[in-house]
Every structure is written in C-alpha cells, then in structure tokens.
Design a protein around this motif. Sequence first.
Motif, mmCIF file in Angstrom:
data_model
loop_
_atom_site.group_PDB
_atom_site.id
_atom_site.type_symbol
_atom_site.label_atom_id
_atom_site.label_comp_id
_atom_site.label_asym_id
_atom_site.label_seq_id
_atom_site.Cartn_x
_atom_site.Cartn_y
_atom_site.Cartn_z
ATOM 1 N N GLN A 42 41.618 -2.521 6.169
ATOM 2 C CA GLN A 42 40.515 -1.463 6.703
ATOM 3 C C GLN A 42 38.975 -2.341 6.585
ATOM 4 O O GLN A 42 37.265 -2.688 6.838
ATOM 5 C CB GLN A 42 39.753 -0.481 5.528
ATOM 6 C CG GLN A 42 40.711 0.721 5.772
ATOM 7 C CD GLN A 42 42.484 0.281 4.847
ATOM 8 O OE1 GLN A 42 42.015 -0.659 4.306
ATOM 9 N NE2 GLN A 42 42.733 1.612 4.770
ATOM 10 N N ASP A 44 38.847 -6.382 7.465
ATOM 11 C CA ASP A 44 39.157 -6.985 8.336
ATOM 12 C C ASP A 44 39.461 -7.800 7.010
ATOM 13 O O ASP A 44 39.498 -8.330 5.939
ATOM 14 C CB ASP A 44 37.527 -7.126 9.134
ATOM 15 C CG ASP A 44 37.919 -7.850 10.482
ATOM 16 O OD1 ASP A 44 39.324 -7.940 10.824
ATOM 17 O OD2 ASP A 44 36.935 -7.869 11.030
ATOM 18 N N GLU A 50 38.995 -9.423 13.474
ATOM 19 C CA GLU A 50 39.223 -9.043 14.671
ATOM 20 C C GLU A 50 38.598 -7.478 14.960
ATOM 21 O O GLU A 50 38.982 -6.968 15.977
ATOM 22 C CB GLU A 50 40.731 -9.312 15.277
ATOM 23 C CG GLU A 50 41.722 -8.496 13.725
ATOM 24 C CD GLU A 50 43.048 -9.067 14.814
ATOM 25 O OE1 GLU A 50 44.129 -7.931 13.521
ATOM 26 O OE2 GLU A 50 42.524 -9.749 15.088
ATOM 27 N N GLY A 51 37.698 -7.266 13.836
ATOM 28 C CA GLY A 51 37.622 -5.646 13.421
ATOM 29 C C GLY A 51 35.857 -5.867 13.502
ATOM 30 O O GLY A 51 35.187 -6.011 13.721
ATOM 31 N N LYS A 55 32.831 -8.104 14.581
ATOM 32 C CA LYS A 55 31.605 -6.984 15.005
ATOM 33 C C LYS A 55 30.041 -8.038 14.590
ATOM 34 O O LYS A 55 28.866 -8.045 15.104
ATOM 35 C CB LYS A 55 31.717 -5.656 14.837
ATOM 36 C CG LYS A 55 30.505 -5.228 15.524
ATOM 37 C CD LYS A 55 30.445 -4.325 16.600
ATOM 38 C CE LYS A 55 29.744 -4.144 18.085
ATOM 39 N NZ LYS A 55 28.778 -2.801 17.285
#
Length: 433
Positions: A42, A44, A50-51, A55
């Motif tokens: 949850q 990363d 990659e999540g 970002k």
Amino acid sequence: MLQDETPYLKAIFDYIEKKPVRFHYPGHKGNLISLDLTEIPQTDNLFIPEGPLLKAQELSADAFGADYSYFLVNGSTQGIHSAFLSSFKDGDKVLVPFFSHRSIIEGIILTGVKPVFIGEEIDRWGIPQNVRLEGLDRCDNGVKGIVITNPNYFGLTPELKEIVEYAHNRDMIVIVDEAHGAHLHFNKRLPSSGLDAGADIVIQSMHKMGISLTQGAIIHLKGERIDKNILWENVLLLSTTSPSTIILGSIDLCRRELAVNGERILDNLLSEIEKLGYKIKNTGFSLYEKPDMDRTKLTLYDLDGDRLSERLWEDFRIQTEMSSGTYCLFILSLLDSERTLNTLFNALKKIEPLPARNFIPPPGYELVRSPKIAYFSLKEKIKLTSAVGRISGEIITRYPPGVPVVIPGTLITPEIKDYLLLMGRDYVSVTLD
Ligand SMILES: Cc1ncc(COP(=O)(O)O)c(C=O)c1O
C-alpha cells in the motif's frame, strides 16, 4: 501536473485509517507513531517505486524543474555522496570551493577525485564569500566537473548562470549543493536555483528551507550528462533499506506547499524581512547585505554574536542558528511571519550589542596526499602537540562557519596545530605511513 496532491502521504493515511492489524515491521506496530510504516504494497517501495512514491517523485521533478527527482532520507549528505559517485572516477580533477561542507569532502574521499580548490575569500568577519566566475581561473581542460554551493549558509550566491555556462562549454559536469536553497525556484525575488541555471545535478535539503522533517532531501537530475540509472543505483547504495515513511511523507508535503503556496508565502516573507532589515539597521545593528543574496538568511555582524545569541536565549527564549565572536545568523523559513519577526525585533531592541571579538582566519591547508588514500591508510590518534609534520587522516571542520580546517591528506603545519588547539582539539588522527 496537479501539484495539490500528496500521493505518498495520502497512501500512508489511507492505510492507517483502515486500522489494520499489523503483522509487519516496524516492531512498535504503530503504537509509537502510527504514520511510521514500512514498505508494504500500500505504501510503495523506495527501491522499486511504481505507485504513490513514484508519483510523488514525478510531482517533485515537475515542481522544481528537473527531469527526475529522487527522495532521500539521509539528508543532502546522501545526495552529495551519490552525485559524486555518479559523476566522477578515481583520479578525476574536480573544482570545489575551499569553504565546502564536509559532505563534499566526503564525496572526494569516496570517489578518490583530485580536488582543485577554488580560493574564495573569507571576509574579516569570518563569512566565506561565494564563488565568482573569475575564481575559476585554475580550471584547465583536464577538469571533469565542478561542485558549487548555492547559496552558502549566509545566503551568498555564486555567479551560477555564468559558471554553468562556462563549465558546460568545457564539457564539465555541474553539481550544485543547494542544501540551503530548496525555496529558490519558487519566487522571482530570490536568486536563481541550480536547476533554473541549468546545472546537471542539484541536491536540496527539504528539512532546511522546505518544511519537511529533519533528514528529508531531494536529488534532482536534469539533462543528459549523467545517466539516471547510475544515479539511482548510487542513491540506493547509500540508502537504508528501511526508509522512514514519515520523512518520505513529509517531503511530499513540503513539495506541495512550495509548489502551491510557495510564491505567495515567500512574497510575504521577503516583504516582512525587508521591513525587519530596515528597522534593525535603524536600531544600530549592522545587517549583512550583498547583491543577489538570499535574504531569508539574516546575519547581524560587527558585534559579539555569541554574546548576542546567549542574551536572546537567556532573556527571551529565542534560539539562533549559529554565532561567532563577529556575527549572529538567524534562519527564516516558510513558517516565519510578521509575528515571529516582530518577536525577534522586540528582543533586539532591548539588547545593547557588545563589540565584535577578533576573528582569527583559518590557516588554510596544503594537500600532500590524496584525501582518499590518506583516509583509508592505517592511522593513529596522537596528541596535537606532536602532530606537526604528520598527515591528517580525518576531516576537521569548525562550526561556525563550517570551514574545513584540515581534510585527510593535509600536512599538519605549526599554524594548523595552533588553530586546532585554539578550537579546543587535543588529538588528531594521522596516517601511519
Ligand atoms: C552547505 C551544506 N551542504 C550540505 C549539507 C548537508 O545537508 P544535510 O544535513 O541535509 O545532510 C549542509 C548541512 O548543514 C550544508 O550546510
């Protein structure tokens, strides 16, 4: 990109809001601080983002004007070391300001580069001046890069755009130690940031002029001179495998604050600083001012700064950033306001400053051995009184102003011995061979 979001911080809050039963590290299971998590699906993973972390890093690159940005949990120090490892090889000649932070000296040791020191001046108050283009005259064709500080502790800035242009025309890599300059990009009234000036790698402490938790920093990359995969590998090489989710989350938050509100907040702050400067000067204090300086660093000089700092603490519970017998430095950040500046001014009004003490300039040093070789040599710790003629195996810096008095490879002269004794040192680590 939508700078309003904080994807990484949101992922942490989303997780804890579900009140999960935690069969994962950290062992305090959230009882100490619930936001302190580990790398679970949850939240990363710093090693393969990659999540939400990816970002958050992309938002940072966009906000600061970089091609890529990587979050660091061991301060700018980790970024500076990574930048050295990614840019230089053993034996490369690299230009560095003489009054560089110790993390730059450590980068020299880690890589084995040959430092070519730019001899900036230090003024009679002990404030190191920043690098001018003309100071690069020792730069010959064999120099691989330059590592420059923008701004320095006192807010003085180098001739950055000119230096970057000069260096790139000679195919040199430009690394900017912007530990004190995370805010520069966000207001035109401030000096140029390293990325805006076109530098290749820029390292910023988010915990200094941003508002992240201590240790939070970002390394930014721009252009093609440095391979992003190599930089990334080196960032990881020097990172814990258990990065603090709280520090990472606070970097995400800091980026949002700078990107969304930075310009407005800095505008107000700079106006308040201008008013404060005017009032301070009218009260009889000398305010350190230079063209194109970052005025969020406020230095009173030509006074006994140590005594002023003590009085501010004893009588008003105001703590300064650093002081000496000749100056006193106050750091102002996004979170200062008319209120905190007035508190400072009302205290200063009630203090009669004592005259400055004599500033004794550091003796300077000569390298007789490569810093890397000296550092990794067999060493012994000996009394300073018998160290003249030996080669230092350690870095000794004086705070303030962070001046390196010796680095590994320095010949210990009688002047250096006397200066170190004056600093209160008794022992020094020297090479055995
Ligand atoms: C000029 C300069 N560069 C780098 C650093 C290292 O920053 P950090 O404490 O984030 O590792 C400092 C710290 O004071 C500094 O003053």
